[in-house]
Design a protein around this motif. Structure first.
Motif, PDB file in Angstrom:
ATOM      1  N   ASP A  73       0.978  -0.896   0.298  1.00 26.81           N
ATOM      2  CA  ASP A  73       0.284  -0.065  -0.221  1.00 26.81           C
ATOM      3  C   ASP A  73       0.409   0.958   0.355  1.00 26.81           C
ATOM      4  N   LEU A  74       0.638   1.917  -1.331  1.00 24.87           N
ATOM      5  CA  LEU A  74       1.574   3.186  -1.587  1.00 24.87           C
ATOM      6  C   LEU A  74       1.168   4.655  -0.649  1.00 24.87           C
ATOM      7  N   THR A  75       0.242   4.268  -0.230  1.00 26.06           N
ATOM      8  CA  THR A  75      -0.252   5.385   0.527  1.00 26.06           C
ATOM      9  C   THR A  75      -0.304   5.561   1.397  1.00 26.06           C
ATOM     10  N   LYS A  76       0.452   4.216   2.388  1.00 25.97           N
ATOM     11  CA  LYS A  76       0.958   4.557   3.530  1.00 25.97           C
ATOM     12  C   LYS A  76       2.834   5.049   3.518  1.00 25.97           C
ATOM     13  N   VAL A  77       3.342   5.351   2.631  1.00 24.91           N
ATOM     14  CA  VAL A  77       4.880   5.239   2.761  1.00 24.91           C
ATOM     15  C   VAL A  77       4.763   7.173   2.192  1.00 24.91           C
ATOM     16  N   VAL A  78       5.600   7.299   2.892  1.00 25.76           N
ATOM     17  CA  VAL A  78       6.506   8.586   3.978  1.00 25.76           C
ATOM     18  C   VAL A  78       7.853   9.160   3.615  1.00 25.76           C
ATOM     19  N   VAL A  79       7.784   9.822   2.049  1.00 24.58           N
ATOM     20  CA  VAL A  79       8.935   9.646   1.549  1.00 24.58           C
ATOM     21  C   VAL A  79       9.953  11.440   1.866  1.00 24.58           C
ATOM     22  N   THR A  80      10.767  11.437   2.541  1.00 26.25           N
ATOM     23  CA  THR A  80      11.445  13.168   3.027  1.00 26.25           C
ATOM     24  C   THR A  80      12.725  12.933   2.851  1.00 26.25           C
ATOM     25  N   TRP A  81      12.546  14.065   2.411  1.00 23.33           N
ATOM     26  CA  TRP A  81      14.339  14.554   1.983  1.00 23.33           C
ATOM     27  C   TRP A  81      14.616  16.415   2.975  1.00 23.33           C
ATOM     28  N   GLN A  82      15.503  16.336   3.773  1.00 17.20           N
ATOM     29  CA  GLN A  82      16.197  17.131   4.665  1.00 17.20           C
ATOM     30  C   GLN A  82      17.756  16.891   4.379  1.00 17.20           C
ATOM     31  N   HIS A  83      17.791  18.614   4.568  1.00 19.44           N
ATOM     32  CA  HIS A  83      18.901  19.130   4.923  1.00 19.44           C
ATOM     33  C   HIS A  83      19.371  18.733   5.708  1.00 19.44           C
ATOM     34  N   ARG A  84      21.404  18.853   5.884  1.00 18.82           N
ATOM     35  CA  ARG A  84      22.094  18.366   7.271  1.00 18.82           C
ATOM     36  C   ARG A  84      21.853  19.522   8.131  1.00 18.82           C
ATOM     37  N   ASP A  85      21.347  20.917   7.660  1.00 17.22           N
ATOM     38  CA  ASP A  85      20.985  21.475   9.149  1.00 17.22           C
ATOM     39  C   ASP A  85      19.696  22.060   9.310  1.00 17.22           C
ATOM     40  N   ALA A 100       4.342  22.036   2.810  1.00 12.83           N
ATOM     41  CA  ALA A 100       3.496  23.324   3.605  1.00 12.83           C
ATOM     42  C   ALA A 100       4.634  23.453   4.848  1.00 12.83           C
ATOM     43  N   LEU A 101       5.655  22.855   5.062  1.00  8.17           N
ATOM     44  CA  LEU A 101       6.550  22.973   5.637  1.00  8.17           C
ATOM     45  C   LEU A 101       7.858  22.906   4.714  1.00  8.17           C
ATOM     46  N   GLN A 102       7.792  22.779   3.440  1.00 10.39           N
ATOM     47  CA  GLN A 102       9.708  23.319   2.738  1.00 10.39           C
ATOM     48  C   GLN A 102       9.916  24.657   2.598  1.00 10.39           C
ATOM     49  N   ASN A 103      11.546  24.651   3.580  1.00  7.51           N
ATOM     50  CA  ASN A 103      12.314  25.290   3.230  1.00  7.51           C
ATOM     51  C   ASN A 103      11.497  26.457   1.622  1.00  7.51           C
ATOM     52  N   ASP A 133      23.514  25.357  -1.998  1.00  8.08           N
ATOM     53  CA  ASP A 133      22.918  24.027  -1.699  1.00  8.08           C
ATOM     54  C   ASP A 133      24.026  22.690  -1.017  1.00  8.08           C
ATOM     55  N   GLU A 134      24.916  23.452  -1.307  1.00  7.64           N
ATOM     56  CA  GLU A 134      25.741  22.340  -1.460  1.00  7.64           C
ATOM     57  C   GLU A 134      25.698  21.412   0.695  1.00  7.64           C
ATOM     58  N   GLY A 135      26.120  20.154   0.822  1.00  3.88           N
ATOM     59  CA  GLY A 135      26.050  19.298   1.996  1.00  3.88           C
ATOM     60  C   GLY A 135      25.857  18.181   1.868  1.00  3.88           C
ATOM     61  N   TRP A 136      25.793  18.242   3.236  1.00  2.00           N
ATOM     62  CA  TRP A 136      23.975  16.430   3.080  1.00  2.00           C
ATOM     63  C   TRP A 136      22.383  16.409   3.114  1.00  2.00           C
TER      64      TRP A 136
END
Length: 318
Positions: A73-85, A100-103, A133-136
């Motif tokens: 069930d892909l509707t229960k999958v959560v994908v997040t990308w976040q910078h190290r800072d 909504a919470l995107q930088n 944009d550089e970083g982890w």
């Protein structure tokens, strides 16, 4: 006595049967309970081990994949990308992007591939890369059972062009100007000027820089030197991020300036180089025109009486 023993044996057999049935029921219920879990995604995030490199102004994809089982069930999958800072870069859940919470720095510059989640692709597309944009970056994939993540490093860099060296034409006794231009690189490199002894004379130079629309540097460095005897000067560019190291040497002699332009400014010399050929060409055209006019005029003039009289006199004498 036999009847009692028979009853006891039958009771023992009945108890064993009930115990076996109870164990089987528990095992079956456990299997039925675990069945939905078997249909979920077994997470194992995979990200590149080596840094991802991108020049400013371009688009780059940060790869991230996870294990997937058909029927999940892909509707229960959560994908997040976040910078190290701790800057939120992109998030996806309930089957759609949640920004909504995107930088603000990443607004309208990120993209996932929802149609490829079914094959385990959680990669992030970052558009119009900037130096900041550089970083982890952390890729996290979550469902109702597991939460796993991986880190990707982004390096923003670009190599510089081949240095362009120019020598200014001075007046006698004035210093010679050495100018070097490099462009199209990022980040800012280390520039050095060395004399013949290998000593650092960069503090005698003047360097200015600018940044184009893509965020790439344009750099110009000038060094003024007095040439009393033959001497070699070296320009060095060190760009460690791209492992780029460029060294250019130039040897100047007191006779470096041609005798024709002694006592003349560089700008005046350039004007002379343009004006002199044009002037010579114009004079040649005028001279040719005047010669043709004279020929045409002589051909069209009639013979005068004096000329005819002279001709007759010459005939009588002969």
């Amino acid at each position: 006595m036999r009847s009692r023993q028979t009853r006891a044996c039958s009771c023992d057999r009945g108890s064993l049967h009930q115990l076996f049935c109870a164990v089987m029921m528990r095992t079956l219920s456990s299997c039925l309970f675990a069945l939905p879990l078997l249909l979920t995604i077994s997470l194992a995030v995979v990200v590149p081990r080596s840094p991802v490199m991108s020049p400013p102004g371009s688009d780059v994809t940060l790869s991230c994949s996870f294990s997937y089982k058909a029927g999940a069930d892909l509707t229960k999958v959560v994908v997040t990308w976040q910078h190290r800072d701790y800057r939120m870069v992109h998030s996806y859940y309930y089957g759609q992007d949640q920004l909504a919470l995107q930088n603000e720095a990443y607004r309208n510059r990120t993209q996932l591939f929802p149609e490829q989640l079914s094959v385990g692709n959680a990669s992030l597309r970052l558009k119009q890369v900037r130096g900041e944009d550089e970083g982890w970056y952390t890729c996290a994939v979550t469902n109702q059972v597991e939460n796993t993540r991986g880190d990707v490093r982004l390096i923003v860099a670009a190599p510089y062009s081949e240095p362009q060296l120019a020598i200014g034409l001075p007046r006698p006794g004035d210093p010679v100007t050495l100018t070097v231009r490099v462009a199209g690189g990022y980040p800012r490199p280390t520039l050095l000027w060395l004399n013949a002894a290998g000593s650092d004379i960069t503090n005698q130079s003047h360097t200015k820089q600018s940044v184009d629309s893509r965020g790439l540097y344009q750099i110009q460095s000038e060094l003024e030197v007095v040439v009393n005897e033959a001497e070699t000067f070296t320009f060095e560019l060190d760009h460690p991020v791209m492992e780029q190291r460029v060294s250019r040497a130039v040897t100047l002699h007191p006779s470096t300036v041609p005798p024709l332009v002694l006592g003349m400014h560089q700008r005046q010399f350039r004007i002379l180089l343009v004006v002199a050929p044009v002037t010579v060409f114009a004079l040649a055209v005028i001279l040719l025109f005047m010669t043709r006019c004279r020929r045409q005029r002589c051909a069209s003039e009639p013979s005068t009486p004096l000329t005819d009289h002279n001709k007759q006199t010459n005939k009588q004498r002969s």
